[in-house]
Design a protein around this motif. Structure first.
Motif, mmCIF file in Angstrom:
data_model
loop_
_atom_site.group_PDB
_atom_site.id
_atom_site.type_symbol
_atom_site.label_atom_id
_atom_site.label_comp_id
_atom_site.label_asym_id
_atom_site.label_seq_id
_atom_site.Cartn_x
_atom_site.Cartn_y
_atom_site.Cartn_z
ATOM 1 N N SER A 17 0.842 -1.197 0.000
ATOM 2 C CA SER A 17 0.000 0.000 0.000
ATOM 3 C C SER A 17 0.877 1.246 0.000
ATOM 4 N N TYR A 18 0.251 2.388 -0.251
ATOM 5 C CA TYR A 18 0.959 3.670 -0.188
ATOM 6 C C TYR A 18 0.380 4.464 0.978
ATOM 7 N N PRO A 19 1.231 5.028 1.845
ATOM 8 C CA PRO A 19 0.753 5.609 3.105
ATOM 9 C C PRO A 19 0.050 6.962 3.009
ATOM 10 N N LYS A 20 0.206 7.686 1.902
ATOM 11 C CA LYS A 20 -0.383 9.025 1.807
ATOM 12 C C LYS A 20 -1.434 9.084 0.709
ATOM 13 N N SER A 21 -2.301 10.082 0.804
ATOM 14 C CA SER A 21 -3.295 10.276 -0.250
ATOM 15 C C SER A 21 -2.643 10.933 -1.468
ATOM 16 N N LEU A 22 -3.257 10.750 -2.629
ATOM 17 C CA LEU A 22 -2.768 11.337 -3.885
ATOM 18 C C LEU A 22 -3.916 11.995 -4.617
ATOM 19 N N LYS A 23 -3.597 13.014 -5.386
ATOM 20 C CA LYS A 23 -4.590 13.649 -6.260
ATOM 21 C C LYS A 23 -4.193 13.402 -7.701
ATOM 22 N N TYR A 24 -5.189 13.281 -8.563
ATOM 23 C CA TYR A 24 -4.946 13.153 -9.995
ATOM 24 C C TYR A 24 -6.087 13.814 -10.750
ATOM 25 N N THR A 25 -5.819 14.156 -12.003
ATOM 26 C CA THR A 25 -6.818 14.818 -12.835
ATOM 27 C C THR A 25 -7.130 13.924 -14.027
ATOM 28 N N LEU A 26 -8.395 13.784 -14.316
ATOM 29 C CA LEU A 26 -8.839 13.021 -15.479
ATOM 30 C C LEU A 26 -10.064 13.706 -16.049
ATOM 31 N N GLY A 27 -9.984 14.056 -17.314
ATOM 32 C CA GLY A 27 -11.108 14.728 -17.958
ATOM 33 C C GLY A 27 -11.414 16.079 -17.339
ATOM 34 N N GLY A 28 -10.385 16.767 -16.844
ATOM 35 C CA GLY A 28 -10.560 18.084 -16.246
ATOM 36 C C GLY A 28 -11.077 18.071 -14.815
ATOM 37 N N LYS A 29 -11.335 16.905 -14.274
ATOM 38 C CA LYS A 29 -11.833 16.787 -12.906
ATOM 39 C C LYS A 29 -10.730 16.262 -11.994
ATOM 40 N N VAL A 30 -10.607 16.842 -10.791
ATOM 41 C CA VAL A 30 -9.591 16.427 -9.817
ATOM 42 C C VAL A 30 -10.197 15.387 -8.877
ATOM 43 N N TYR A 31 -9.482 14.284 -8.719
ATOM 44 C CA TYR A 31 -9.899 13.197 -7.838
ATOM 45 C C TYR A 31 -8.844 13.007 -6.753
ATOM 46 N N THR A 32 -9.243 12.392 -5.642
ATOM 47 C CA THR A 32 -8.317 12.067 -4.557
ATOM 48 C C THR A 32 -8.387 10.574 -4.283
ATOM 49 N N ILE A 33 -7.201 9.976 -4.086
ATOM 50 C CA ILE A 33 -7.108 8.585 -3.647
ATOM 51 C C ILE A 33 -6.767 8.641 -2.160
ATOM 52 N N ASN A 34 -7.527 7.978 -1.335
ATOM 53 C CA ASN A 34 -7.307 8.011 0.110
ATOM 54 C C ASN A 34 -6.006 7.328 0.510
ATOM 55 N N ALA A 35 -5.393 7.807 1.578
ATOM 56 C CA ALA A 35 -4.159 7.223 2.117
ATOM 57 C C ALA A 35 -4.369 5.742 2.403
ATOM 58 N N GLY A 36 -3.311 4.962 2.200
ATOM 59 C CA GLY A 36 -3.374 3.533 2.477
ATOM 60 C C GLY A 36 -3.906 2.706 1.313
ATOM 61 N N PHE A 37 -3.995 3.302 0.128
ATOM 62 C CA PHE A 37 -4.533 2.554 -1.015
ATOM 63 C C PHE A 37 -3.586 1.423 -1.416
ATOM 64 N N LYS A 38 -4.160 0.330 -1.888
ATOM 65 C CA LYS A 38 -3.386 -0.847 -2.274
ATOM 66 C C LYS A 38 -2.826 -0.704 -3.680
ATOM 67 N N LEU A 39 -1.688 -1.351 -3.909
ATOM 68 C CA LEU A 39 -1.028 -1.376 -5.216
ATOM 69 C C LEU A 39 -0.787 -2.821 -5.622
ATOM 70 N N THR A 40 -0.912 -3.090 -6.920
ATOM 71 C CA THR A 40 -0.651 -4.434 -7.425
ATOM 72 C C THR A 40 0.155 -4.357 -8.715
ATOM 73 N N ASP A 41 0.608 -5.496 -9.190
ATOM 74 C CA ASP A 41 1.383 -5.598 -10.437
ATOM 75 C C ASP A 41 2.592 -4.662 -10.395
ATOM 76 N N ILE A 42 3.327 -4.712 -9.305
ATOM 77 C CA ILE A 42 4.440 -3.789 -9.059
ATOM 78 C C ILE A 42 5.695 -4.223 -9.823
ATOM 79 N N GLU A 43 6.354 -3.237 -10.416
ATOM 80 C CA GLU A 43 7.613 -3.463 -11.137
ATOM 81 C C GLU A 43 8.626 -2.414 -10.716
ATOM 82 N N THR A 44 9.891 -2.799 -10.676
ATOM 83 C CA THR A 44 10.971 -1.839 -10.476
ATOM 84 C C THR A 44 11.393 -1.380 -11.856
ATOM 85 N N ILE A 45 11.262 -0.087 -12.132
ATOM 86 C CA ILE A 45 11.563 0.411 -13.477
ATOM 87 C C ILE A 45 12.937 1.061 -13.577
ATOM 88 N N ALA A 46 13.557 1.390 -12.443
ATOM 89 C CA ALA A 46 14.923 1.945 -12.455
ATOM 90 C C ALA A 46 15.522 1.831 -11.058
#
Length: 111
Positions: A17-46
Motif C-alpha cells: 500500500s501507499y501511506p499518503k493520499s494522492l490527487k490526480y486529474t482526469l477529464g478536467g476533474k480532480v480526484y483524490t485517492i485516500n491514504a493507504g490505497f493498495k497497489l498491485t502488479d508492481i515493477e521496479t523500473i529503475a
C-alpha cells in the motif's frame, strides 16, 4: 498489468500500500485517492533491482536520505473513483515509499 487472476482479485489480495493520499486529474476533474490505497502488479523500473540506472538517485538520496545506490523507482496499479491508475513512486528499503504520483490515469472503468 499482470497475468493470471483478475485485476480486481490481485488488488484485493495485495499486501502493498501507499501511506499518503494522492490527487490526480482526469477529464478536467480532480480526484483524490485516500491514504493507504493498495497497489498491485508492481515493477521496479529503475535503480536497485533493475537493469536500468535511476538517474536521479543522488538527488533523491540528498533529499530523503540513504545511499543513492539503494533507491529505486517503481510502478504499480491501483483503482479509485472507478478508474484504473498507474502510480509511480520512489522506494528505499529502510526509508520507505516517497514522492508518488499518478502517471497514467486509465480511462477504463473499474467496477
Amino acid at each position: 498489468m499482470g497475468k493470471g487472476s483478475s485485476f480486481k482479485t490481485r488488488l484485493s489480495n495485495s499486501k502493498t500500500s501507499y501511506p499518503k493520499s494522492l490527487k490526480y486529474t482526469l477529464g478536467g476533474k480532480v480526484y483524490t485517492i485516500n491514504a493507504g490505497f493498495k497497489l498491485t502488479d508492481i515493477e521496479t523500473i529503475a535503480g536497485k533491482g533493475s537493469k536500468t540506472t535511476y538517474r536521479k538517485a543522488k538527488f533523491t538520496a540528498h533529499n530523503y536520505g540513504g545511499k543513492a545506490k539503494d533507491w529505486s523507482k517503481k510502478k504499480g496499479f491501483t483503482a479509485a473513483n472507478e478508474h484504473i491508475l498507474e502510480v509511480h513512486w520512489l522506494q528505499h528499503k529502510d526509508i520507505g515509499k516517497k514522492s508518488a504520483k499518478v502517471k497514467y490515469p486509465k480511462k477504463d472503468k473499474y467496477k
